[in-house]
Design an enzyme around this catalytic site. Sequence first.
Site, PDB file in Angstrom:
ATOM      1  N   ASP A 140       0.874  -1.178   0.000  1.00 12.98           N
ATOM      2  CA  ASP A 140       0.000   0.000   0.000  1.00 12.98           C
ATOM      3  C   ASP A 140       0.913   1.231   0.000  1.00 12.98           C
ATOM      4  O   ASP A 140       2.130   1.112  -0.214  1.00 12.98           O
ATOM      5  CB  ASP A 140      -1.006  -0.047   1.178  1.00 12.98           C
ATOM      6  CG  ASP A 140      -0.349   0.206   2.531  1.00 12.98           C
ATOM      7  OD1 ASP A 140       0.896   0.335   2.598  1.00 12.98           O
ATOM      8  OD2 ASP A 140      -1.088   0.271   3.533  1.00 12.98           O
ATOM      9  N   CYS A 171       3.149  -3.021   4.044  1.00  8.17           N
ATOM     10  CA  CYS A 171       2.350  -1.838   4.383  1.00  8.17           C
ATOM     11  C   CYS A 171       3.173  -1.063   5.407  1.00  8.17           C
ATOM     12  O   CYS A 171       4.359  -1.346   5.571  1.00  8.17           O
ATOM     13  CB  CYS A 171       0.956  -2.213   4.871  1.00  8.17           C
ATOM     14  SG  CYS A 171       0.878  -3.257   6.333  1.00  8.17           S
ATOM     15  N   THR A 177       3.224  -1.056   8.645  1.00  6.21           N
ATOM     16  CA  THR A 177       3.712  -1.906   9.740  1.00  6.21           C
ATOM     17  C   THR A 177       3.861  -3.372   9.342  1.00  6.21           C
ATOM     18  O   THR A 177       4.484  -4.146  10.073  1.00  6.21           O
ATOM     19  CB  THR A 177       2.706  -1.878  10.906  1.00  6.21           C
ATOM     20  OG1 THR A 177       1.436  -2.346  10.390  1.00  6.21           O
ATOM     21  CG2 THR A 177       2.547  -0.481  11.482  1.00  6.21           C
ATOM     22  N   HIS A 179      10.874 -23.239   9.823  1.00  8.68           N
ATOM     23  CA  HIS A 179       9.912 -23.936  10.688  1.00  8.68           C
ATOM     24  C   HIS A 179       8.447 -23.814  10.251  1.00  8.68           C
ATOM     25  O   HIS A 179       7.656 -24.720  10.500  1.00  8.68           O
ATOM     26  CB  HIS A 179      10.025 -23.418  12.128  1.00  8.68           C
ATOM     27  CG  HIS A 179      11.293 -23.843  12.797  1.00  8.68           C
ATOM     28  ND1 HIS A 179      11.534 -23.646  14.143  1.00  8.68           N
ATOM     29  CD2 HIS A 179      12.413 -24.451  12.313  1.00  8.68           C
ATOM     30  CE1 HIS A 179      12.733 -24.130  14.458  1.00  8.68           C
ATOM     31  NE2 HIS A 179      13.292 -24.605  13.355  1.00  8.68           N
ATOM     32  N   ARG A 182       9.505 -32.613  12.241  1.00  8.29           N
ATOM     33  CA  ARG A 182       8.545 -32.348  13.322  1.00  8.29           C
ATOM     34  C   ARG A 182       7.657 -31.141  13.006  1.00  8.29           C
ATOM     35  O   ARG A 182       6.545 -31.032  13.505  1.00  8.29           O
ATOM     36  CB  ARG A 182       9.268 -32.171  14.656  1.00  8.29           C
ATOM     37  CG  ARG A 182      10.075 -30.901  14.757  1.00  8.29           C
ATOM     38  CD  ARG A 182      10.977 -30.868  15.977  1.00  8.29           C
ATOM     39  NE  ARG A 182      12.018 -29.880  15.834  1.00  8.29           N
ATOM     40  CZ  ARG A 182      11.930 -28.634  16.297  1.00  8.29           C
ATOM     41  NH1 ARG A 182      10.866 -28.249  16.961  1.00  8.29           N
ATOM     42  NH2 ARG A 182      12.917 -27.780  16.105  1.00  8.29           N
ATOM     43  N   HIS A 183       8.139 -30.234  12.162  1.00 10.83           N
ATOM     44  CA  HIS A 183       7.344 -29.039  11.853  1.00 10.83           C
ATOM     45  C   HIS A 183       6.129 -29.371  10.999  1.00 10.83           C
ATOM     46  O   HIS A 183       5.138 -28.639  11.006  1.00 10.83           O
ATOM     47  CB  HIS A 183       8.220 -27.986  11.173  1.00 10.83           C
ATOM     48  CG  HIS A 183       9.420 -27.645  11.990  1.00 10.83           C
ATOM     49  ND1 HIS A 183       9.320 -27.052  13.231  1.00 10.83           N
ATOM     50  CD2 HIS A 183      10.739 -27.881  11.786  1.00 10.83           C
ATOM     51  CE1 HIS A 183      10.526 -26.913  13.745  1.00 10.83           C
ATOM     52  NE2 HIS A 183      11.404 -27.412  12.891  1.00 10.83           N
TER      53      HIS A 183
HETATM   54  C1  RB5 Z   1      -2.094   2.734   6.464  1.00 11.97           C
HETATM   55  O1  RB5 Z   1      -1.992   3.995   6.924  1.00 11.97           O
HETATM   56  C2  RB5 Z   1      -1.652   1.724   7.470  1.00 11.97           C
HETATM   57  O2  RB5 Z   1      -2.680   1.486   8.359  1.00 11.97           O
HETATM   58  C3  RB5 Z   1      -1.235   0.466   6.750  1.00 11.97           C
HETATM   59  O3  RB5 Z   1      -0.162   0.759   5.921  1.00 11.97           O
HETATM   60  C4  RB5 Z   1      -0.829  -0.718   7.569  1.00 11.97           C
HETATM   61  O4  RB5 Z   1       0.310  -0.460   8.332  1.00 11.97           O
HETATM   62  C5  RB5 Z   1      -1.855  -1.385   8.348  1.00 11.97           C
HETATM   63  O5  RB5 Z   1      -1.617  -2.327   9.115  1.00 11.97           O
END
Ligand code: RB5
Length: 158
Positions: free
Chosen positions: A11, A68, A70, A101, A135-136
Amino acid sequence: MEKPQIFIANDHGGYTLKTNLVSYLLEKGYEVQNFGCDSEEIVRYPFYAAKVARAVLETENSKGILLCSTGIGMSIMANKFKGIRAALCYSSYQARMTAAHNNSNILCLGGRCIGSFEAMDMVNLWLETPYEGGRHDISLGLIAEAEVIQFSKDWWEF
Ligand code: RB5
């Protein structure tokens, strides 16, 4: 084994990192298909996660990378797809371990949380580390079973 085909999407929050990772992967000889957005204009990450999840499920010897801000939203969405094991990683150790794993088929990274060089190292380890099996397979089998039966109370009483 032949290098896997890579499907990548992002994104707005993952745009810069995507650009750097695509160049890196091409240099390393991977075939890369970009399903992500190509600017920082705000878009909805679930659509992009779905595109990559579908492509990975439909294409033999392929892997996905989702970016994205995060990595969290992408991983939540990708893991809704039966057969997808999307791993959100923040370290090279995690990237290596999830390949070994979890046999993860999608790697999720946070474009605003990690640097490009760190991400390249993680992607490289994730792609180059073989799944250990053994095992995995038992745990992965349980995940696959849970995807089919969904969760009943009895399932996790052990
Ligand atoms: C978008 O602003 C942000 O929420 C997205 O990039 C992402 O990190 C969501 O988990």
